[in-house]
Design a protein around this motif. Structure first.
Motif, PDB file in Angstrom:
ATOM      1  N   SER A 104      57.593   5.903  50.500  1.00 45.59           N
ATOM      2  CA  SER A 104      56.483   6.366  49.671  1.00 45.59           C
ATOM      3  C   SER A 104      56.986   7.272  48.551  1.00 45.59           C
ATOM      4  O   SER A 104      57.825   8.154  48.776  1.00 45.59           O
ATOM      5  N   GLY A 105      56.496   7.022  47.338  1.00 42.64           N
ATOM      6  CA  GLY A 105      56.825   7.875  46.211  1.00 42.64           C
ATOM      7  C   GLY A 105      58.107   7.544  45.487  1.00 42.64           C
ATOM      8  O   GLY A 105      58.437   8.169  44.482  1.00 42.64           O
ATOM      9  N   GLN A 139      55.954  -0.661  52.071  1.00 42.95           N
ATOM     10  CA  GLN A 139      56.342   0.735  52.277  1.00 42.95           C
ATOM     11  C   GLN A 139      57.076   0.902  53.596  1.00 42.95           C
ATOM     12  O   GLN A 139      56.572   0.542  54.653  1.00 42.95           O
ATOM     13  N   ALA A 140      58.295   1.445  53.516  1.00 40.43           N
ATOM     14  CA  ALA A 140      59.088   1.736  54.703  1.00 40.43           C
ATOM     15  C   ALA A 140      58.902   3.205  55.086  1.00 40.43           C
ATOM     16  O   ALA A 140      58.591   4.045  54.237  1.00 40.43           O
ATOM     17  N   SER A 150      67.878   9.456  47.048  1.00 44.66           N
ATOM     18  CA  SER A 150      68.083  10.758  47.700  1.00 44.66           C
ATOM     19  C   SER A 150      67.413  11.848  46.864  1.00 44.66           C
ATOM     20  O   SER A 150      66.948  11.596  45.738  1.00 44.66           O
ATOM     21  N   LYS A 151      67.400  13.062  47.387  1.00 43.58           N
ATOM     22  CA  LYS A 151      66.848  14.182  46.611  1.00 43.58           C
ATOM     23  C   LYS A 151      67.641  14.379  45.321  1.00 43.58           C
ATOM     24  O   LYS A 151      67.074  14.649  44.258  1.00 43.58           O
ATOM     25  N   LYS A 152      68.955  14.260  45.423  1.00 45.71           N
ATOM     26  CA  LYS A 152      69.814  14.429  44.250  1.00 45.71           C
ATOM     27  C   LYS A 152      69.472  13.360  43.195  1.00 45.71           C
ATOM     28  O   LYS A 152      69.344  13.674  42.001  1.00 45.71           O
ATOM     29  N   GLU A 153      69.314  12.123  43.621  1.00 41.79           N
ATOM     30  CA  GLU A 153      68.981  11.034  42.689  1.00 41.79           C
ATOM     31  C   GLU A 153      67.585  11.230  42.101  1.00 41.79           C
ATOM     32  O   GLU A 153      67.346  10.897  40.931  1.00 41.79           O
ATOM     33  N   TYR A 154      66.684  11.783  42.901  1.00 44.65           N
ATOM     34  CA  TYR A 154      65.342  12.064  42.391  1.00 44.65           C
ATOM     35  C   TYR A 154      65.409  13.036  41.213  1.00 44.65           C
ATOM     36  O   TYR A 154      64.757  12.844  40.184  1.00 44.65           O
ATOM     37  N   ASP A 186      63.013   6.025  33.947  1.00 45.67           N
ATOM     38  CA  ASP A 186      62.267   6.897  33.036  1.00 45.67           C
ATOM     39  C   ASP A 186      60.785   6.740  33.361  1.00 45.67           C
ATOM     40  O   ASP A 186      60.025   6.129  32.619  1.00 45.67           O
ATOM     41  N   TYR A 187      60.398   7.259  34.527  1.00 50.23           N
ATOM     42  CA  TYR A 187      59.024   7.075  34.996  1.00 50.23           C
ATOM     43  C   TYR A 187      58.000   7.745  34.078  1.00 50.23           C
ATOM     44  O   TYR A 187      56.844   7.333  34.027  1.00 50.23           O
TER      45      TYR A 187
END
Length: 453
Positions: free
Chosen positions: A205-206, A363-364, A403-407, A433-434
């Protein structure tokens, strides 16, 4: 009296032979379940029998036999009497002969429908379109058959099939559908035709399931000139339409939602509208109400064809986990995995029937954040117990991993867990580029540091 209402109604004598075969023969049962419509039947009793037969076959993929179908319809005395009549009057006819008669009947009904549609276009002044449509539909009708495929001699038919392939390739009846609009995936696909295929994108999700669905929908319509139907099963309809609109104008979704599009941007967009050859339609289902099934998706495609004269080239369903299959079965929690597989199989069958590309999201759920943040890990069909086996009906199963870093960096890794006709590759990183509704930022992706791990 029934004949006056509908000249296409089948005779009772033929129906007795047909349903006797359908109740006892798997192949005939499959044909009847797929092609028989209530409008072809003379009365409510036959319609109830047909509904019960379809329901059983869709669930078990086999003919029910008289004992089971009699039990299922025992609450209706009239239908029980009809079953006894069928059993008594039916003869030992050849199932192939019955199938061939039904095939001719279906062709006649379809021809009448085509002729009516083409005549209307011709009368409305669309003469060239009418003639082209008639030619295309006539070829499809000529090729339609209920027979299993014949034995094909590879060597003896080699040249003939080669010529047919060349003609079909050089003069395609339909526009090519062959791009994911993401370089890494397109390199794997190598231009292969995506029509009749089912591609599933798996993500937490997200992370961006809806983003990639819209990315494909937008580019298919406005870059490749295809006709796209986007079916939205979650969120408000405006979320999807506003996001697509922001992509059109190259602005943020917020700017479009708040009406803050400057005149220069608006005028430029207007000047571009006539250059777009494809179309993008959105169908959104209300958040509350009955569960949407693959039957509803099929109906949407049929309505699309009735309105626009053809099936969509690409159908996007966001998302699979909010969909159920066509069997009408009330799946319990223990059967969730089987429900997902049955739903995916329905969509794969639909892709073949409409000769289109079905793109779906799923969704996983991963409860361990440390697992997600370890960039050596990628989602596969086996990460979540409820979707094990889901990859079987799919041509492609591609996971989105972040990952958080990639986010924070606006990047992610894509991994093709299944990519038919191609060996599994390694995960590859892309830039996003969301903010401007761009799922794949090619320029930033090309400038990402190489991963040498």
């Amino acid at each position: 009296m029934a004949g006056k209402k509908n000249e296409n109604v089948l005779t009772s004598e033929f129906l007795a032979e047909l349903y006797n075969c359908a109740i006892t023969n798997n192949q005939i049962c499959s044909v009847v379940s797929r092609y028989m419509e209530d409008s072809f039947l003379p009365d409510q009793q036959y319609q109830l029998l047909n509904t019960a037969l379809k329901s059983y076959f869709n669930e078990y993929k086999t003919a029910p036999q008289y004992g089971i179908i009699s039990q299922r319809l025992s609450s209706s005395r009239a239908v029980s009497e009809l079953l006894e009549e069928i059993r008594d009057v039916a003869t030992s006819v050849n199932p192939d002969g019955i199938r061939d008669q039904f095939e001719e009947y279906l062709k006649l009904v379809q021809f009448k429908k085509i002729f009516k549609e083409v005549s209307k276009k011709y009368e409305d002044g669309e003469r060239i379109t009418a003639m082209m449509s008639f030619t295309k539909e006539a070829v499809k009708l000529q090729q339609f058959t209920l027979k299993p495929e014949e034995f094909i001699d590879i060597a003896q038919t080699y040249e003939e099939r080669l010529r047919e392939n060349k003609v079909r390739h050089d003069n395609p009846v339909t526009k090519p559908v062959n791009s994911f609009y993401i370089d890494g995936l397109d390199e794997m696909n190598q231009g292969r035709n995506l029509r009749t295929q089912l591609s599933l994108f798996l993500a937490m999700s997200g992370v961006g399931k809806s983003h990639i669905a819209r990315w494909i929908g937008y580019n298919a319509a406005y870059i490749s000139g295809l006709d796209v139907l986007h079916i939205q099963l979650e969120g408000a309809a405006s979320e999807t339409t506003d996001a697509y609109s922001a992509m059109l104008s190259g602005t943020t979704t917020y700017e479009y939602e708040s009406g803050k599009i400057n005149n220069h941007t608006l005028e430029h967009l207007k000047s571009q509208l006539d250059t777009y050859k494809g179309t993008l339609k959105v169908k959104a289902y209300p958040k509350f109400g009955k569960e949407v099934s693959t039957t509803d998706i099929r109906t949407d495609c049929d309505k699309y064809r009735e309105k626009f004269g053809k099936y969509p080239d690409v159908v996007i369903v966001d998302s699979l986990d909010l969909l159920t299959d066509a069997s009408g079965r009330n799946w319990d929690a223990k059967s969730l995995r089987h429900k997902r597989i049955a739903t995916a199989q329905d969509l794969k069958d639909l892709a073949a029937e409409i000769d289109g590309w079905l793109v779906v999201t799923y969704q996983a759920t991963i409860e361990n954040p440390d697992w997600v943040n370890d960039e050596k890990n990628v989602l596969t069909a086996f990460n979540t117990s409820e979707c094990k086996g889901l990859q079987r009906p799919c041509t492609h199963l591609i996971s989105l991993n972040q990952s958080k870093k990639e986010y924070r960096e606006s990047t992610m890794r894509l991994y093709a867990d299944k990519f038919r006709f191609c060996k599994k590759g390694e995960p590859f990183r892309i830039a996003l580029d969301y903010e401007h509704e761009v799922f794949y930022d090619r320029v930033r992706t090309l400038n990402l540091p190489q991963d040498n791990s």
